[in-house]
Design a protein around this motif. Structure first.
Motif: not given
Lengths: 135, 286
Positions: B8, B256-257, B11-12, B263-264, B260, B15, B267
């Motif tokens: 996370r 970022i894609e 990603v930040r 990351m998912n 993410t 961004k 999770r």
């Protein structure tokens, strides 16, 4: 005979005038040049002063400061180092420049660059004449 | 396996970077438009000067006095002055490295001659400062707000050195603005000015002798060439930066894609693990 010719006035950073005119008065280095259509080809250095021209029956003028002029029967190209429209002239600044130049010339000394002062004087005069104010 | 918090965080950070590149792209686009206008505004004068020079040199070619003009004298090229127009800042893709590479190649190709560099722009200065090539002058922070007067000052210095015989030729390297996505690297000779192939198109009356006209026209020609190189380079730099920042922004989107997605996945794996633990815990109790 064509009634008009093309007048172009450009400085290194912009094209100031591009119009069909019926006559033009150009300040050459050796005196003013009155140009009508079908003028014989000519190349001259440009002096300091007012360049005026007639288009659509109206008289306009700009101030040009040294450069060259190239005349062809159907076109006149003026390459000026600097050129200004009357509305771009700062009268107050021109007046001050005129006074400064006059002072410098009147107390002529070894530290005065006469050619430069005379040039400044002519420039200021040309600006004020174009603006049609007395000086 | 990296923890969720680490990803996370990445990603930040990507961004944030993306926001910067996006802003730089927008700024470059706005400045590019203004720079392009300057290039267009300077074209008529350059074209007219070229024509007048052609007409005068046609008449001056047979003239002995004109042929002695110091800016026309062709000498064996033993000491070459290279004028390198680069950007002051980086982050413009290959803009500066292409220039510097071309300049280095020029120096290598002319190994027999002594090449010195006049740097217009910080990047070219920085490159040649630490090399064996002497720097004769540097002009920083000039390219973006160059005026014809600035170009005239540099041109006068170059012409004076040339006329005094300190240099035998002056070459110019800069990026020309072709389009928003393409720059063209130009290597051209500034001095001696070549009058070959130029001739009068009409039978002109010359108010001043052609050799005198040539005396004042040639320095102006050098000035105009330098001015043009600088404003072209400024436009090309903005275009290069815009393209570079545009691709940086879309690269950031890709990063970022994929982050993410990764990351998912982690999770989900974690949740599945927890469910299995609960279910097996419950079945153990039965």
């Amino acid at each position: 005979m064509a009634a008009t010719f093309r007048l172009e006035v450009a400085t290194p950073d912009r094209l100031l005038i591009q119009e069909d005119v019926s006559d033009a008065q150009v300040p050459g280095a050796g005196g003013a040049l009155g140009i009508l259509p079908e003028h014989s080809p000519l190349i001259s250095e440009l002096g300091n002063g007012e360049l005026s021209y007639t288009t659509g029956g109206r008289r306009h003028s700009v101030v040009v400061h040294s450069g060259w002029v190239e005349v062809q029967p159907d076109a006149v190209r003026v390459l000026a180092n600097r050129a200004e429209r009357p509305d771009e002239i700062d009268v107050e600044r021109a007046r001050q420049a005129l006074k400064r130049a006059q002072d410098r010339i009147s107390k002529l000394g070894p530290e005065v660059d006469l050619a430069r002062a005379l040039n400044a004087l002519k420039r200021a005069q040309a600006r004020l004449t174009a603006k049609q104010v007395s000086h | 396996m990296p923890s969720l918090i680490d990803i996370r965080r990445r990603v930040r950070s990507v961004k944030n970077t993306q926001q910067i590149t996006k802003a730089m792209k927008m700024v470059a686009a706005a400045r590019l438009r203004r720079a392009q206008e300057r290039v267009l505004a300077a074209r008529p004068y350059a074209a007219m000067l070229e024509q007048v020079l052609g007409n005068v040199s046609g008449a001056a070619l047979g003239d002995e006095k004109a042929a002695q003009n110091p800016l026309l004298a062709v000498r064996p090229e033993q000491r070459i002055q290279l004028v390198l127009v680069t950007a002051d800042r980086g982050l413009a893709g290959a803009f500066n490295s292409n220039l510097v590479r071309a300049a280095q190649k020029f120096v290598d190709d002319h190994a027999a001659a002594r090449v010195s560099v006049e740097a217009i722009g910080r990047k070219g200065r920085d490159y040649f400062r630490n090399r064996k090539v002497p720097l004769t002058g540097e002009h920083l922070g000039l390219v973006m707000k160059a005026t014809p007067a600035d170009a005239g000052r540099i041109g006068d210095t170059l012409a004076a050195r040339y006329a005094a015989g300190e240099t035998d030729a002056v070459y110019l390297i800069y990026n020309e603005f072709k389009s928003v996505i393409a720059q063209k690297l130009v290597v051209s000779r500034l001095l001696p000015v070549s009058l070959e192939g130029r001739e009068a198109t009409l039978d002109y009356i010359y108010e001043q002798p052609p050799d005198e006209l040539l005396n004042s026209l040639l320095p102006k020609y050098v000035e105009t060439s330098l001015y043009r190189a600088m404003i072209e380079s400024a436009a090309a730099e903005h275009a290069a930066r815009m393209t570079a920042m545009d691709s940086a922004t879309s690269n950031a989107t890709d990063v970022i894609e994929s982050l993410t997605l990764y990351m998912n996945r982690i999770r989900q794996a974690k949740i599945t693990n927890e469910i299995i633990e609960v279910v097996s815990g419950a079945s153990a109790l039965e």
